[in-house]
Write a protein that holds these residues in place. Sequence first.
Motif, PDB file in Angstrom:
ATOM      1  N   LEU A   1       1.106  -1.144  -0.023  1.00 31.43           N
ATOM      2  CA  LEU A   1      -0.088  -0.188  -0.014  1.00 31.43           C
ATOM      3  C   LEU A   1       0.879   1.196   0.130  1.00 31.43           C
ATOM      4  O   LEU A   1       0.643   2.243  -0.733  1.00 31.43           O
ATOM      5  CB  LEU A   1      -0.736   0.103   1.056  1.00 31.43           C
ATOM      6  CG  LEU A   1      -2.529  -0.733   0.990  1.00 31.43           C
ATOM      7  CD1 LEU A   1      -2.995  -0.560   2.277  1.00 31.43           C
ATOM      8  CD2 LEU A   1      -2.995   0.213  -0.200  1.00 31.43           C
ATOM      9  N   GLY A   2       1.921   1.162   0.710  1.00 29.06           N
ATOM     10  CA  GLY A   2       2.921   2.414   0.860  1.00 29.06           C
ATOM     11  C   GLY A   2       3.660   2.612  -0.618  1.00 29.06           C
ATOM     12  O   GLY A   2       3.431   3.772  -1.201  1.00 29.06           O
ATOM     13  N   ILE A   3       3.875   1.491  -1.149  1.00 32.43           N
ATOM     14  CA  ILE A   3       4.221   1.769  -2.695  1.00 32.43           C
ATOM     15  C   ILE A   3       3.222   2.223  -3.571  1.00 32.43           C
ATOM     16  O   ILE A   3       3.580   3.074  -4.548  1.00 32.43           O
ATOM     17  CB  ILE A   3       4.820   0.226  -3.213  1.00 32.43           C
ATOM     18  CG1 ILE A   3       6.047  -0.329  -2.409  1.00 32.43           C
ATOM     19  CG2 ILE A   3       5.049   0.315  -4.756  1.00 32.43           C
ATOM     20  CD1 ILE A   3       7.170   0.423  -2.410  1.00 32.43           C
ATOM     21  N   LEU A   4       1.963   1.864  -3.460  1.00 33.35           N
ATOM     22  CA  LEU A   4       0.857   2.230  -4.262  1.00 33.35           C
ATOM     23  C   LEU A   4       0.626   3.899  -4.025  1.00 33.35           C
ATOM     24  O   LEU A   4       0.364   4.445  -4.909  1.00 33.35           O
ATOM     25  CB  LEU A   4      -0.357   1.622  -3.916  1.00 33.35           C
ATOM     26  CG  LEU A   4      -1.445   1.534  -5.041  1.00 33.35           C
ATOM     27  CD1 LEU A   4      -0.888   1.139  -6.366  1.00 33.35           C
ATOM     28  CD2 LEU A   4      -2.529   0.788  -4.512  1.00 33.35           C
ATOM     29  N   TYR A   5       0.994   4.286  -2.877  1.00 36.59           N
ATOM     30  CA  TYR A   5       1.116   5.577  -2.593  1.00 36.59           C
ATOM     31  C   TYR A   5       2.116   6.420  -2.824  1.00 36.59           C
ATOM     32  O   TYR A   5       2.033   7.715  -2.652  1.00 36.59           O
ATOM     33  CB  TYR A   5       0.671   5.698  -0.907  1.00 36.59           C
ATOM     34  CG  TYR A   5      -0.896   5.743  -0.778  1.00 36.59           C
ATOM     35  CD1 TYR A   5      -1.603   6.863  -0.430  1.00 36.59           C
ATOM     36  CD2 TYR A   5      -1.543   4.434  -0.329  1.00 36.59           C
ATOM     37  CE1 TYR A   5      -3.116   6.779  -0.329  1.00 36.59           C
ATOM     38  CE2 TYR A   5      -2.641   4.479  -0.036  1.00 36.59           C
ATOM     39  CZ  TYR A   5      -3.593   5.491   0.102  1.00 36.59           C
ATOM     40  OH  TYR A   5      -4.921   5.355   0.496  1.00 36.59           O
ATOM     41  N   GLY A   6       2.978   5.951  -3.565  1.00 36.95           N
ATOM     42  CA  GLY A   6       4.444   6.436  -3.818  1.00 36.95           C
ATOM     43  C   GLY A   6       5.406   6.559  -3.034  1.00 36.95           C
ATOM     44  O   GLY A   6       6.224   7.471  -3.401  1.00 36.95           O
TER      45      GLY A   6
END
Length: 376
Positions: free
Chosen positions: A241-246
């Motif tokens: 999720l952190g990756i998805l949020y950039g």
Amino acid sequence: MGFIAFLKTQFIVHLLIGFVFVVSGLIINFIQLCTLVLWPINKQFYRRVNCRLAYSLWSQLVMLLEWWSGTECTLFSDEATVKTFGKEHVIIILNHNFEIDFLCGWTMTERFGVLGSSKVLAKRELLYVPLIGWTWYFLEIVFCKRKWEEDRDTVIEGLKRLADYPEYMWFLLYCEGTRFTETKHRISMEVAESKGLPKLKYHLLPRTKGFTTAVQCLRGTVSAVYDVTLNFRGNKNPSLLGILYGKKYEADMCVRRFPLEDIPQDEKEAANWLHKLYQEKDALQEMYNQEGVFPGQQFKPPRRPWTLLNFLFWATVLLSPLFTFGFGVFASGSPLLILAFLGLVGAASFGVRRLIGVTEIEKGSSYGNQEFKKKE
């Protein structure tokens, strides 16, 4: 916050990325199903085709790590070892402490050209997960129930089938069997104490059956074992999720190469070798925690453009008709069509969230909470 950074936090953008991944994955799975007719005609051609189809799906996740979040991966190794990457069949041993450890591994396989042909010893439950398990099935991934009495014949048969694989493969083993948690670690160390084995501080007790069997079955095919110890700078604990949020992370990976002929052929001696390896991995983690770096030269393999180009291809193919269809639905003014469309969006959102949930530690399996108390 810049405009691009703002976009990376927006739910609708995440939903569109998820839409591209899910729909392209289903298309890829359908094509893989069609390729089954190739197996009896030309097995090696079937395998090469499926390596590229799998690459088209997995590289979308690698794109998120490399291009969307900008996460950096640094290797700590030696030049001779790095020169062998992507040029031999190997077994990879990776610690299982983080939600995105698999993604960091995939990033390295992508940069050295073996992402599509990478393999893993996976829990059987994943076989029934859309996209992930279905793609792995066509890639001849070895699935197991994690009960050796039931798995032995299936695992041996699956490993031997890979002996003539036509493309260089990296076969990933999580020898701990499950992700690290404090509860699992406590139970695991109780088992270590009862067996007279040295306790580990940062790892669970490795399960030796999968490793010794893989070494025995792939001896003559695999050239070496790569031991990979992963950590993140700043004591970060990243998530998908952190990756998805950039969010950008800095991953450090210590890689050591052990020629297969250095690993004992005797099963008991090979198991002892693995236990010793995990003691060394524990020492490497301790060094990293104290000094902030692993030993060895630092290498930063350049990211390649193919993951980004592949995603842009699928986004162009799939989002254009989606936008056209959505515009037509709202332009129609039909409440029924609009509600149906919003329901479809909600279902897609739920599906994407469920797929992300597979990687989350707190939603992982309970395997290890009690299983460590049983004999291997």
